[in-house]
Every structure is written in structure tokens, then in C-alpha cells.
Scaffold this motif. Sequence first.
Motif, mmCIF file in Angstrom:
data_model
loop_
_atom_site.group_PDB
_atom_site.id
_atom_site.type_symbol
_atom_site.label_atom_id
_atom_site.label_comp_id
_atom_site.label_asym_id
_atom_site.label_seq_id
_atom_site.Cartn_x
_atom_site.Cartn_y
_atom_site.Cartn_z
ATOM 1 N N ASN A 170 54.455 -2.198 74.860
ATOM 2 C CA ASN A 170 53.200 -2.251 74.109
ATOM 3 C C ASN A 170 52.988 -0.970 73.306
ATOM 4 N N ILE A 171 53.941 -0.706 72.420
ATOM 5 C CA ILE A 171 53.884 0.476 71.567
ATOM 6 C C ILE A 171 53.515 0.033 70.155
ATOM 7 N N GLY A 172 52.506 0.685 69.570
ATOM 8 C CA GLY A 172 52.005 0.249 68.277
ATOM 9 C C GLY A 172 52.676 0.884 67.083
ATOM 10 N N ASP A 173 53.349 2.010 67.269
ATOM 11 C CA ASP A 173 53.997 2.707 66.164
ATOM 12 C C ASP A 173 55.424 3.047 66.581
ATOM 13 N N TYR A 174 56.025 4.092 65.995
ATOM 14 C CA TYR A 174 57.403 4.423 66.321
ATOM 15 C C TYR A 174 57.551 4.688 67.824
ATOM 16 N N PRO A 175 58.406 3.970 68.527
ATOM 17 C CA PRO A 175 58.645 4.331 69.936
ATOM 18 C C PRO A 175 59.253 5.721 70.068
ATOM 19 N N ILE A 176 60.200 6.020 69.182
ATOM 20 C CA ILE A 176 60.865 7.328 69.173
ATOM 21 C C ILE A 176 60.912 7.818 67.733
ATOM 22 N N ALA A 177 60.549 9.071 67.530
ATOM 23 C CA ALA A 177 60.580 9.650 66.188
ATOM 24 C C ALA A 177 61.285 10.999 66.239
ATOM 25 N N LEU A 178 62.316 11.137 65.405
ATOM 26 C CA LEU A 178 63.070 12.378 65.321
ATOM 27 C C LEU A 178 62.665 13.095 64.043
ATOM 28 N N ASN A 179 62.275 14.353 64.158
ATOM 29 C CA ASN A 179 61.812 15.129 63.010
ATOM 30 C C ASN A 179 62.621 16.410 62.903
ATOM 31 N N ALA A 180 63.456 16.504 61.879
ATOM 32 C CA ALA A 180 64.302 17.689 61.695
ATOM 33 C C ALA A 180 63.747 18.643 60.652
ATOM 34 N N GLY A 181 62.592 18.339 60.089
ATOM 35 C CA GLY A 181 61.904 19.296 59.226
ATOM 36 C C GLY A 181 62.437 19.434 57.821
ATOM 37 N N GLY A 182 63.197 18.453 57.336
ATOM 38 C CA GLY A 182 63.694 18.530 55.960
ATOM 39 C C GLY A 182 64.837 19.503 55.768
ATOM 40 N N THR A 183 65.701 19.623 56.750
ATOM 41 C CA THR A 183 66.820 20.572 56.695
ATOM 42 C C THR A 183 67.914 20.067 55.750
ATOM 43 N N VAL A 184 68.301 20.893 54.808
ATOM 44 C CA VAL A 184 69.330 20.518 53.839
ATOM 45 C C VAL A 184 70.708 20.674 54.475
ATOM 46 N N TRP A 185 71.527 19.631 54.374
ATOM 47 C CA TRP A 185 72.898 19.683 54.881
ATOM 48 C C TRP A 185 73.774 20.406 53.875
ATOM 49 N N ASN A 186 74.472 21.452 54.325
ATOM 50 C CA ASN A 186 75.300 22.250 53.417
ATOM 51 C C ASN A 186 76.778 21.910 53.523
ATOM 52 N N GLY A 187 77.089 20.812 54.189
ATOM 53 C CA GLY A 187 78.474 20.404 54.338
ATOM 54 C C GLY A 187 79.104 20.824 55.642
ATOM 55 N N THR A 188 78.355 21.552 56.489
ATOM 56 C CA THR A 188 78.886 22.007 57.775
ATOM 57 C C THR A 188 78.001 21.518 58.904
ATOM 58 N N ASP A 189 78.582 21.455 60.112
ATOM 59 C CA ASP A 189 77.812 21.056 61.285
ATOM 60 C C ASP A 189 76.727 22.060 61.621
ATOM 61 N N ALA A 190 76.883 23.292 61.183
ATOM 62 C CA ALA A 190 75.886 24.317 61.485
ATOM 63 C C ALA A 190 74.523 23.983 60.901
ATOM 64 N N SER A 191 74.492 23.160 59.868
ATOM 65 C CA SER A 191 73.218 22.798 59.238
ATOM 66 C C SER A 191 72.678 21.470 59.752
ATOM 67 N N ILE A 192 73.268 20.940 60.824
ATOM 68 C CA ILE A 192 72.791 19.697 61.424
ATOM 69 C C ILE A 192 71.970 20.041 62.660
ATOM 70 N N LYS A 193 70.725 19.655 62.683
ATOM 71 C CA LYS A 193 69.851 20.023 63.794
ATOM 72 C C LYS A 193 69.974 19.109 64.998
ATOM 73 N N ASN A 194 70.381 17.879 64.797
ATOM 74 C CA ASN A 194 70.422 16.924 65.904
ATOM 75 C C ASN A 194 71.809 16.297 65.990
ATOM 76 N N MET A 195 72.526 16.663 67.068
ATOM 77 C CA MET A 195 73.882 16.170 67.282
ATOM 78 C C MET A 195 74.044 15.736 68.736
ATOM 79 N N GLY A 196 74.787 14.668 68.926
ATOM 80 C CA GLY A 196 75.122 14.242 70.277
ATOM 81 C C GLY A 196 73.945 13.742 71.089
ATOM 82 N N LEU A 197 72.923 13.203 70.432
ATOM 83 C CA LEU A 197 71.787 12.638 71.167
ATOM 84 C C LEU A 197 72.151 11.234 71.624
ATOM 85 N N LYS A 198 71.842 10.927 72.895
ATOM 86 C CA LYS A 198 72.181 9.630 73.464
ATOM 87 C C LYS A 198 70.914 8.936 73.964
#
Length: 472
Positions: A170-198
Motif C-alpha cells: 500500500n505505497i502511494g508513490d515511489y517505493p524506492i527512490a535513488l538520488n545521486a544529486g545530478g552527478t556528471v559521469w566523466n567516463g570513469t567509475d570514480a564518478s559513479i555514486k551508486n554501484m553494486g546495489l542489490k
Amino acid sequence: MKKYLFLILVLSLSAFSCKKWIDATAVPPGTPPGAPPDVTTQEIFSQVYNVGTGKGNLTIDGNSATYVENSLIVITAGTYGTINIKNINPQTKITIKNGDGIVEMDGGNYAGGTKNLGAGLNYSNCSNLVISGNGSKDEFGFYIHDNLYRPTSISGTNKNVTLQYFSYKNIGDYPIALNAGGTVWNGTDASIKNMGLKFLRNKFDNCDGTTQLGGQVTTTGVTDLSKNIEFGYNQWTNCNAGHLVFAGAADAMSIHDNTFTNINPTNNNDNGFFLVIGNTNFYRNYAKNYQGHMIRLWSLSFGATPANCLIYNNIALGSRKYSPFEWQSTMGLNVAAAPNTTYVNIKLINNTAGDLNYEHDAGFGACLVDNYVMPAGSTQEVYNNMLFNTYTPSGIQHRIFQFSDATIQAKAVANKNIYYGDDAAAGFNKTILILTNSSAAKNKGLAGHLIDLLDYNKLPFNVLAPSIGAVQ
């Protein structure tokens, strides 16, 4: 010296430096056939911490208390408002479980009957963390319900965090919401904020919002890219949200062994259970009594090497309209590939689909896959799939591709895809999801190891005489 926040966190140390924890959970109801069962395991933790009083709001903060490596944090059973977990970053692993009973987060009848829009569990800036509701004999030890807003928010930088054995109802909106804050990907994993989430072995019942993983691909760049996100062994039931999960920029996603039942009973939008912009593998998922695509893959690879997207061993039965699969590129959506990205290659293999578009919608007929414009160089291979009782307005029920660019369709490699008038003709048992011994589809598949047989995720069919479809 880190200080303990006693007003927020009730903490007591176990008298033992080491404790054994028995995990004796069972396979959740609805787990697809062939999914590996949970086995009884014994975990040994270096330290056990007991937190919470069974009520109120609880914060578990690694900046306010020290938790040693390979320790267990046990949340006392009861009814809470919000549980916030943050700044837990061990080198190896820390586990958080419910105690002896269910940890409930009630958004509809909490603190004297008032609504609590914040009810739920959130985490931020965590790594190497397992949050698991299998601390008791209950099927789902964490229970979040009757929240009209967003019960799980993920923010900051998070790596290798598992959320499992949660029940959302009985959830009315997003059950789960991921917010990375508008981070620009520069082509490397170092600029990825969320990795390996299960997200494993969770249940979503009557959730009318879409799980949002964020991310965006434009002609100028990629923001909030996520990588190696996994959804496995989850159940969605009685959900009417259209898209169930949206990933706006996802690299190397894995979606497998999920069940979808009674999805979008009144929602008629063009949608998919998963809408992924990026690349993913999608396998061993099962849908029945639904509307929409199982997956809409708007494909893109991040980096110079094309990703291989495998869609296989899925079963789709009983759609009001739409084909079970859809793919196209972001170019087909008038979004040219962002810098440092390229196309994907797709294999659609050993899937079974039947009773599609049973309402005989004239606007969108159903076939195996709706295949739209793909860029030069991209390959699409479609092998060993079985369809039965599908409807298109043109009357060509056995069509494999639909509404696709004629040039792209001509280049696609399709072989050993078989159509039958109904499940009886196919020799397919819709109850136990297997081919009968007398099935005409037996041994009709294309011989050859189309997917690496050594990979445990891939197809277990007989190379010399494979069966058609997801049923082996």
C-alpha cells in the motif's frame, strides 16, 4: 573519539565477542521455477550490537558509533516511524537484521493514528552493507506499509549495499527512490555514486508508484549513471503504476528470477515493468495476468565497447495488450548517443510467451518483440523462442518483430522461433510451466551454444537437442 547519540540510538553491546546467527529462510512464494533455493546457512559475526526500542524513530550512524568489521546490528522488533542508516563503510561487511520478530514501519496508523509520510527505511553513504529482513522466522522481517509518499530513499555515495527480505504494501508513490544529486559521469567509475546495489527477495504489493533509480542521457552527456544494479527473486503483485522500475542511465544491470502477477489491471499506458536506458541482462523472469512489456530496453553502452544484452529464459502469460519485450536505441528516441557511449548487441533466446493481447486491442498487437531503430553495427539475434495464442490486428499472430524499421529487421538474425495456436498445441503446461513429454516443441531448438554454457547465469539446454522456449 566518536560520540554515541543516546537520544536517537539505543545501543547495547552483546556480552559475547562472537555470535553464530542461523539463517533458515525459505524460498519466497512465487519464486520462478528453476530459481536456486535459499539454503540454511550459519553466519559467524565478530560482534553483535542491539539497537532500537521497538518504537519511535531510529538512526544508525557510523559517524556516531563504532561498528567493528563483520559485525551484526540487530534492530529490536516493533513498530517504528523512520529508520535511517548512514555512514556505514566497513572494509569487508556489516550486516543489519531484524531481531526476534518483524520490524514494522507504519505510515498509516502510527503514533495515535496520524499519517506518517516519512515512515520507512532509508540509507545514505554506505558500502559493504547488508540490510536483511531474515533475522527471524518471518518471511519478510522488514514490513513497510500504508505510506502515501516514498518509504525508501537512497542518497549520497553507496557501493555494494544489499536490501533484502523487505515487504512494501500500500505505497502511494515511489517505493524506492535513488538520488545521486545530478552527478556528471566523466567516463570513469570514480564518478559513479551508486554501484553494486542489490534488491533481492523483496515483495511489492499494491504499490502505485515507480521505483526510481534516476539517471539521464542527453546529447551532451550522462548524469547519475548507476552500475551493476541487481534486482533478483522479487515479487510484484497487484501494482497499477505502469512502469514498475525506471533506470534512466544504467550500466551492466542484472534483472532476474522476478515474478509479476496482476500488474496494471486498469493502466493502459505504453509501459514496461522495467524501463532501462542503458544495458542489462534480463533472464528467468515470469509474468502472468498483466498489461505492458516485461522490459523496455532503450539501449546504450557506456564506453567504447558495445555491451551484450541477453534476454532469455523468461515466461510471459496472459497480457491484455503489448508484446513482452521491446528494444530500441536512444537514437530512435531522438536522443543521439552521448559522448563516450556506443551501441549494444542483443540476444533474445529461449523465451516462452502466450495468450498475448487477449483483449484483442486493435491499436497495439502483440508478438515477441517490438523492435525499433537500432544504430549501424548493432546486432540482434532471436533464437529458440516459443509463442502461442497471440493477437495482432493484421491477423499475423506468429509474427516475431513488430513496428520495426524494415532495414533493421532485415539484418536481424532470427531462427528456430515457433508459433502455436494455443498452449495445448504447444504442449505447454501453464500451471507448472514445463513442456509436456509429447510437446511438439521438444528438440526443435537451434543446436549450438548460443550463450556460454560455463556461465552459471546462462542457459542449461542440451547443446545437441535443445528444447524451444524458456521451458527446458
